[in-house]
Enzyme design. Structure first.
Site, PDB file in Angstrom:
ATOM      1  N   ASP A   1     -35.872  74.906  11.415  1.00  0.00           N
ATOM      2  CA  ASP A   1     -34.428  75.481  10.689  1.00  0.00           C
ATOM      3  C   ASP A   1     -34.235  76.871  11.327  1.00  0.00           C
ATOM      4  O   ASP A   1     -35.055  77.507  11.482  1.00  0.00           O
ATOM      5  CB  ASP A   1     -34.391  75.311   9.422  1.00  0.00           C
ATOM      6  CG  ASP A   1     -32.950  75.222   8.816  1.00  0.00           C
ATOM      7  OD1 ASP A   1     -32.066  75.093   9.539  1.00  0.00           O
ATOM      8  OD2 ASP A   1     -32.928  75.789   7.466  1.00  0.00           O
TER       9      ASP A   1
ATOM     10  N   ASN B   1     -27.308  65.384   9.177  1.00  0.00           N
ATOM     11  CA  ASN B   1     -26.662  66.249  10.314  1.00  0.00           C
ATOM     12  C   ASN B   1     -25.357  65.709  10.962  1.00  0.00           C
ATOM     13  O   ASN B   1     -24.540  66.121  11.596  1.00  0.00           O
ATOM     14  CB  ASN B   1     -27.606  66.559  11.278  1.00  0.00           C
ATOM     15  CG  ASN B   1     -28.773  67.691  10.776  1.00  0.00           C
ATOM     16  OD1 ASN B   1     -29.821  67.642  11.241  1.00  0.00           O
ATOM     17  ND2 ASN B   1     -28.411  68.442   9.775  1.00  0.00           N
TER      18      ASN B   1
END
Ligand code: IPE
Ligand code: IPE
Ligand code: MG
Length: 235
Positions: free
Chosen positions: A21, A69
């Protein structure tokens, strides 16, 4: 003493899973578009794959694209797809040379056809390699995975299913559960990643953003893991 010299190589995690991330924040800090953050994130991924292989980690799972996502802007998504395709093409030779078996966890049926073909091709060519399993989590969501396992169990008419039956019907069937889960960029959450498999994983969160996650940072995570006392509910 260097970080590497402090590692006990007889007590490495067999399976390391990583929530990669912070690419967006890395780019934002530099006033760059998010996709340049992803491009630099791919460089880190290549380095960490090679490093993990070189120290003999058996399974490395990288969370590259979640079922959530798809909520992102279309140009960011197409940028990620493009990066994935270039990654596969550029890394195939190195996977072969380094005896790495490439696998996918997640539902790639929603991915563009050319990328699905590239993914299948990479899996097929590397399937007999036994140095390290490199698992890419793509359109991966743990709840979706557990639901899919449940449906498989029903289809197979397994009555009175056990925990083992659930494990055997996840994408990660036959793989050991992660010993170490790393999340970069400081968020203290799991974001729908391997909920079943991380029951007893050691969790390591670092504030370092994924494109900045270096060899030293990887060793730090392993050292932290080696300082933990794993009890699995015992005393
Ligand atoms: C992780 O970086 C990569 C993917 C989720 C594909 P992010 O894109 O989530 O970066 P941040 O969280 O916005 O910094
Ligand atoms: C998790 O990161 C997914 C990947 C690393 C692929 P996200 O950036 O999507 O997760 P949230 O939004 O912070 O929970
Ligand atoms: Mg993020």
């Amino acid at each position: 003493m260097s970080l590497k010299a402090r590692i006990d190589f007889s007590n490495l995690p067999s399976h390391i899973a990583v929530i990669m991330d912070g690419n967006g924040r890395w780019a934002k800090k530099r006033f760059l578009p998010r996709n340049l953050g992803h491009t630099n994130g791919v460089k880190t991924a290549k380095n960490i794959v090679e490093l993990a292989r070189s120290i003999d980690i058996k399974v490395l799972t990288l969370y590259a694209f979640s079922t959530e996502n798809w909520k992102r802007a279309q140009d960011e998504i197409s940028g990620l797809m493009f990066l994935l395709k270039t990654y596969l093409k550029s890394e195939l030779q190195s996977m072969i040379k380094n005896n790495i078996s490439f696998r996918v966890i997640g539902d790639i049926s929603k991915f563009p056809k050319d990328i699905q073909a590239e993914l299948k091709n990479t899996c097929e060519i590397t399937k007999n390699n036994d140095g390290m399993i490199l698992n890419f989590a793509l359109n991966y969501g743990s709840r979706q995975e557990i639901l899919r396992a449940l449906k498989n169990i029903i289809d197979k008419k397994i009555d009175n299913p056990t925990e083992q039956d659930i494990s055997d019907n996840l994408y990660t069937a036959k793989l050991p559960d992660p010993d170490l889960l790393i999340r970069t960029s400081g968020e203290m959450r799991i974001s729908n990643f391997m909920l079943w498999q991380i029951a007893y994983s050691e969790i390591y969160v670092t504030d370092v953003l994924w494109p900045d996650f270096s060899e030293e940072e990887f060793y730090k995570a392993i050292l932290a893991y080696q300082q933990r006392e794993r009890r699995f509910g015992g005393v």
